[in-house]
Motif scaffolding. Sequence first.
Motif, short mmCIF file in Angstrom:
data_model
loop_
_atom_site.label_atom_id
_atom_site.label_comp_id
_atom_site.label_asym_id
_atom_site.label_seq_id
_atom_site.Cartn_x
_atom_site.Cartn_y
_atom_site.Cartn_z
N PHE A 17 0.84 -1.20 0.00
CA PHE A 17 0.00 0.00 0.00
C PHE A 17 0.88 1.26 0.00
O PHE A 17 0.65 2.18 -0.78
N ALA A 18 1.88 1.30 0.87
CA ALA A 18 2.79 2.45 0.95
C ALA A 18 3.56 2.63 -0.35
O ALA A 18 3.72 3.75 -0.86
N HIS A 19 4.03 1.51 -0.92
CA HIS A 19 4.78 1.54 -2.18
C HIS A 19 3.91 2.12 -3.30
O HIS A 19 4.38 2.94 -4.11
N HIS A 20 2.65 1.70 -3.33
CA HIS A 20 1.70 2.20 -4.34
C HIS A 20 1.50 3.72 -4.21
O HIS A 20 1.30 4.42 -5.20
N CYS A 21 1.56 4.22 -2.96
CA CYS A 21 1.34 5.65 -2.71
C CYS A 21 2.67 6.45 -2.68
O CYS A 21 2.66 7.64 -2.33
N ASN A 22 3.78 5.77 -3.02
CA ASN A 22 5.11 6.41 -3.02
C ASN A 22 5.51 6.95 -1.65
O ASN A 22 6.18 7.98 -1.55
N ILE A 23 5.11 6.27 -0.62
CA ILE A 23 5.43 6.69 0.75
C ILE A 23 6.68 5.91 1.20
O ILE A 23 6.72 4.69 1.07
N PRO A 24 7.69 6.61 1.72
CA PRO A 24 8.91 5.91 2.16
C PRO A 24 8.64 4.99 3.35
O PRO A 24 7.85 5.31 4.23
#
Length: 499
Positions: A325-332
């Motif tokens: 989910f974080a990867h999809h949202c470009n969140i480190p």
Amino acid sequence: MLPDRKMYALLNRPQNKSGFKPLPVVIIGNGPSGICLSYLLSGYIPYFKRDSLHPHPILQRKLEEAPDVSILDQDLEYLSEGLEGRSHSPVALLFDTLQRPDTDFGGTAESVLTWWHETDRAVPHLVLGRNAPGGAWHSIEGSMVTLSRGEWMGLPDLPFKDWLKQKRRCLRNNRATAEDIAQYYQHYVMKKGLQKNFRCGTVVTSVRKVSAESISNHAQKDLQENSDSLWNFSDKSTEVFQVDGFFKTLKGDKEPFSIYAENVVLATGTYDSPTWLGVKGENLSYVHHQLSALEEAVKNNIIGIMSDPVLIVGAGLTAADAILFAHHCNIPVIHVFRRRVSDPGLIFNQLPKMMYPEYHKVHQMMKEQSAACSGPYECYISLPEHHVLSFGKDKKCIFQDKNGYQKAYKISMALVLTGSNPNLSFLPNNGIDLAMDSDQPVSPKRNPIDVDPFTYECTQEKGLYALGPLAGDNFVRFVQGGALAIASSLLKKANKNPP
């Protein structure tokens, strides 16, 4: 499902002046385990389908020995002897192979069971649950894809694939979304006419054994005289279970209830209480224990591309879902976990790559993107064989590696996703006395409730049964065997089995 007043009347039904009438069965938990057991207790009886051919020749021969006797009335230990598969429960393997004969080999053979609705064999019961039928599936983010194949999520006599076709949708890579599963379980309850047994919005606060005599002076007389009763107590000094709790009304009030039952089935699953690390600062507001906290933070623009990294602790599938989910949202992301990446006990090392490409991707990231050497994945750092020492008020988190070296990172929020435990606070001593190891808390994987493998009755408390993850069955396809065992046991107690 029912108007508040009707529900209140039904929940308090046992308390009446004319005598004491306990319910035969109360099921606590309305997830797939509770739904399947309700189906079997509602008079739906499985038989071996004539002219069916099971791929297991020894089981086929056994089934042909008594084709007119329902599976519920046969010797489950005899039928399940010699079966092998992905569960440690013989009855779980039996019921699974009867419904999906060659599914582990990629086959699509039809069930060898046929179902008859024999209303005279129904056992009165109630199913109590906090949510709508489906239990914790309503609390999981709807777009999440199941670990199990979609057809393995189905319940008896209503294939999940058939329901999905009616919705004009299909399985993605043979797997289903949590939203579809939750809707299917609700539909199943309505389609099979089980809704009259379900009381949603109920919270159980206490289950304890009490003397029937102490509840009503007329109890023994009433029970003995009622010869037409569906349920017969076997001895005069009967103890029953008192189930206390409350249900939430449409206005948001809490109405208390008490039910008396001869048998209680624990089917609450394990989604209730997320596991805590037990470290300093874990109760700070930026430390969370559910994936939904990250989704909420992204939705409300609290976390974004420019934020400090999100810390994700854990190496299971929920942690992997958070990383995706974080990867999809470009969140480190900083990902901390105790095991080695190559540890065979790590779930990723047990999953076929072709069937679970997204989890394989997370596993690749864990291997290739450690803090020691940069890899191809931006915005992600893997810290294997590390554990959290503390969370600071300044959002600085301190980790320690296997050699005792410490590191500090500034983070925006933390997600501790290391599993969850059942909430059995309504049982004496939190149910610990019922576990395999009575010195440790109940844990589905490490310390399940000790049950008889062919009845699922608790070895330490007669009349109390455990089903699903509480008994060590952690997949929907296998919890149904426990329901079969319990239904068979309860029908024998009720003298409702043919000779």
